[in-house]
Enzyme design. Structure first.
Site, short mmCIF file in Angstrom:
data_model
loop_
_atom_site.label_atom_id
_atom_site.label_comp_id
_atom_site.label_asym_id
_atom_site.label_seq_id
_atom_site.Cartn_x
_atom_site.Cartn_y
_atom_site.Cartn_z
N ARG A 125 0.97 -1.36 0.00
CA ARG A 125 -0.17 -0.04 -0.17
C ARG A 125 0.76 1.30 -0.10
NH1 ARG A 125 -2.68 0.36 5.25
NH2 ARG A 125 -1.20 2.02 5.58
N GLU A 144 4.94 7.00 2.24
CA GLU A 144 5.88 5.52 2.40
C GLU A 144 5.28 4.60 1.61
OE1 GLU A 144 5.61 4.50 6.49
OE2 GLU A 144 3.40 4.13 6.54
N ASN A 146 3.99 0.61 2.34
CA ASN A 146 4.19 -0.61 3.17
C ASN A 146 4.14 -1.84 2.40
OD1 ASN A 146 2.90 1.02 5.76
ND2 ASN A 146 1.76 1.71 4.14
N SER A 151 -3.10 -2.85 6.13
CA SER A 151 -4.06 -3.28 6.73
C SER A 151 -5.43 -2.24 6.07
CB SER A 151 -4.13 -3.27 8.04
OG SER A 151 -3.87 -1.99 8.66
N LYS A 305 12.54 2.29 5.31
CA LYS A 305 12.54 3.94 5.02
C LYS A 305 13.90 4.27 4.45
CE LYS A 305 8.60 4.43 7.16
NZ LYS A 305 8.32 3.10 7.27
N LYS A 364 12.29 10.01 10.37
CA LYS A 364 11.79 8.50 10.29
C LYS A 364 12.65 7.44 10.63
CE LYS A 364 8.35 8.82 6.97
NZ LYS A 364 7.80 8.62 5.62
N GLU A 368 7.49 0.14 10.89
CA GLU A 368 6.09 0.14 10.21
C GLU A 368 5.06 0.46 11.38
OE1 GLU A 368 5.79 0.21 6.87
OE2 GLU A 368 7.75 0.11 6.59
N GLY A 369 3.80 0.74 11.11
CA GLY A 369 2.71 0.41 12.01
C GLY A 369 2.32 1.68 12.45
N ARG A 450 -7.54 7.63 5.07
CA ARG A 450 -7.56 7.85 6.64
C ARG A 450 -7.37 9.35 7.02
NH1 ARG A 450 -2.50 4.18 7.36
NH2 ARG A 450 -2.06 5.23 5.68
#
Length: 474
Positions: A125, A144, A146, A151, A305, A364, A368-369, A450
């Protein structure tokens, strides 16, 4: 970049009525999460947080994000196959970042033994924000990509229906009809099903590798049910189950409880706290098998990253995607400024610039997450502390993106209904399947919007900061 409901936002009674309808619609549509109190039980569930109204997204930037996704799929796949590039790019990072180093060690071990896996499945994603730079014209800038456990493809498949209902209740039926259909869970399942088919065993199962705490289970079930509908058996296991019951036969076929596993779909394993010694051993077992891993460990490393920063260097994309000048141009157009903090003159210079003007940048780490990035004063303090230490090479610096905020209501269980100034992040899901050297499938599989209140610098839905949204194209 206003959506056509500025009038509604001021009508408090209409908003209260719409919020009540919205929550019921979310429960009806299955936009659900388990509760923090009972994260592994579905006896009590609640709606996943979401915006009351869809957010405006410039249609040209939305189309640009979709148009570049197949290019990003090709790029991620090319990086995953390029041992020298990963080795060179991550050399400084693995000296100071134990987690990336451990992933890299497994990658090298598997390559030395010889890859048993011949079918490769990528579900990634790519996330963007709309940067209203100096002249105020919004531009698409990548935050970024993923490459593991991306998710909310399931829940976002159900969110547009909720927003459509809200708009109708507010007397905006015409606008409701303009919301785009979106079903990433179907697209993700198509990729998994193709990989399962190419693996070539009708009786083999797909294994979802899941976390110990499973609040976001319904998001995964959306994808899972798409597979059951194709008569593909799905099992759900944790790392510790793999450690205790997983085994390989002489042909490196993976077995769990006596069942052959065709595809391992990771929804876990992307942060250091997912691993102890046993879990690392389980991960190695999975990587050594001929099962299709989504992602295999090289593809997970492609999402770091440090790799993202290296891709922005002149000439790097051309080397990775030779003869694809148009793809390179489309990819490069989405890059924000990215800077290396490696030891040496270049790193010294950019560290000093960021310490002097911390609001220009984001710091950064290789994680992840969501919820890991540093901004402003915190960025300055951390950089001052590590400026003369090799530890700084475990970070990269990126230009801070400045989107145009808009008013919305963020609906969260047990939270008061209040208007917030919000910014949004658009994610495009990509799916590809490669068999040997042949790309069998390469597609964009849907989108995820989002939104969060402007006071939160960092963090996604799972981190409890952002909420699910639906784009309204303007």
């Amino acid at each position: 970049m206003a959506a056509p409901w500025e009038d509604v936002l001021r009508d408090k009674p209409a908003i209260r009525e719409a919020a009540s309808v919205a929550v019921d619609a979310a429960l009806l549509e299955g936009v659900l999460m388990r509760t923090e109190g009972e994260p592994n039980a579905s006896d009590v569930v609640n709606y996943a947080p979401f915006t009351l109204l869809p957010s405006a997204v410039p249609s040209a930037l939305f189309e640009q994000a979709y148009a570049v996704q197949q290019d990003f799929n090709l790029l991620v796949d090319a990086i995953s196959q390029n041992k020298e590039f990963l080795e060179h790019t991550l050399a400084s990072t693995i000296k100071v970042d134990d987690f990336t180093a451990q992933l890299f060690r497994i990658h090298m071990q598997v390559l030395e033994e010889g890859l048993a896996q011949s079918v490769f499945l990528g579900i990634n994603r790519s996330d963007y924000m709309f940067d209203c730079g100096v002249d105020g014209t919004p531009a698409l800038k990548q935050i970024e990509i993923n490459t593991i456990a991306a998710s909310f493809g399931g829940l976002t498949s159900r969110t547009a229906a909720v927003h459509g209902q809200v708009l109708k209740v507010l007397g905006k039926s015409k606008e409701a009809s303009h919301l785009l259909p979106n079903n990433p869970s179907k697209g993700l399942a198509l990729g998994i099903a193709k990989a399962w088919e190419l693996y070539g065993s009708q009786s083999a199962v797909v294994m979802f590798l899941v976390e110990e705490v499973q609040r976001n289970i319904f998001d995964q079930r959306c994808v899972e049910n798409e597979l059951w509908n194709r008569n593909i058996r799905v099992i759900r296991k944790r790392f510790r189950d793999v450690f205790e019951k997983g085994s390989l036969d002489d042909a490196k076929r993976l077995y769990m409880d006596g069942q052959e596993v065709a595809v391992v779909y990771y929804r876990e394993g992307y942060v250091p706290k997912n691993y102890d010694q046993q879990n690392w051993e389980a991960r190695l077992l999975l990587e050594r098998s001929r099962a299709v891993k989504c992602p295999d460990i090289a593809t997970q490393l492609a999402g770091t990253k440090k790799v993202q920063q290296e891709l922005s260097r002149p000439g790097t994309l051309e080397r990775l995607l030779p003869g694809r000048a148009e793809a390179v141009a489309r990819i490069r157009a989405t890059f924000a400024g990215l800077y290396s903090l490696d030891v040496g003159e270049e790193g010294d210079k950019i560290a000093a610039t960021a310490i002097a003007d911390p609001d220009r940048f984001v710091l950064k780490p290789q994680r992840e997450g969501g919820g890991n990035n540093l901004y402003g004063e915190e960025l300055r303090q951390v950089l001052e502390k590590i400026r003369d230490s090799p530890e700084r090479t475990s970070y990269i610096l990126m230009d801070k993106i400045k989107p145009q905020p808009a008013m919305n209501y963020l609906l969260r269980a047990h939270s008061p209904l209040q208007a917030s100034e919000c910014i949004s992040e658009l994610g495009i899901f990509g799916v590809y399947v490669r068999q040997g050297k042949e790309m069998v499938m390469n597609r964009a599989a849907g989108h995820l919007l989002r939104t969060k209140a402007v006071e939160h610098a960092d963090g996604g839905v799972a981190a409890g900061v952002a909420v699910l949204d639906t784009p309204y194209l303007v």
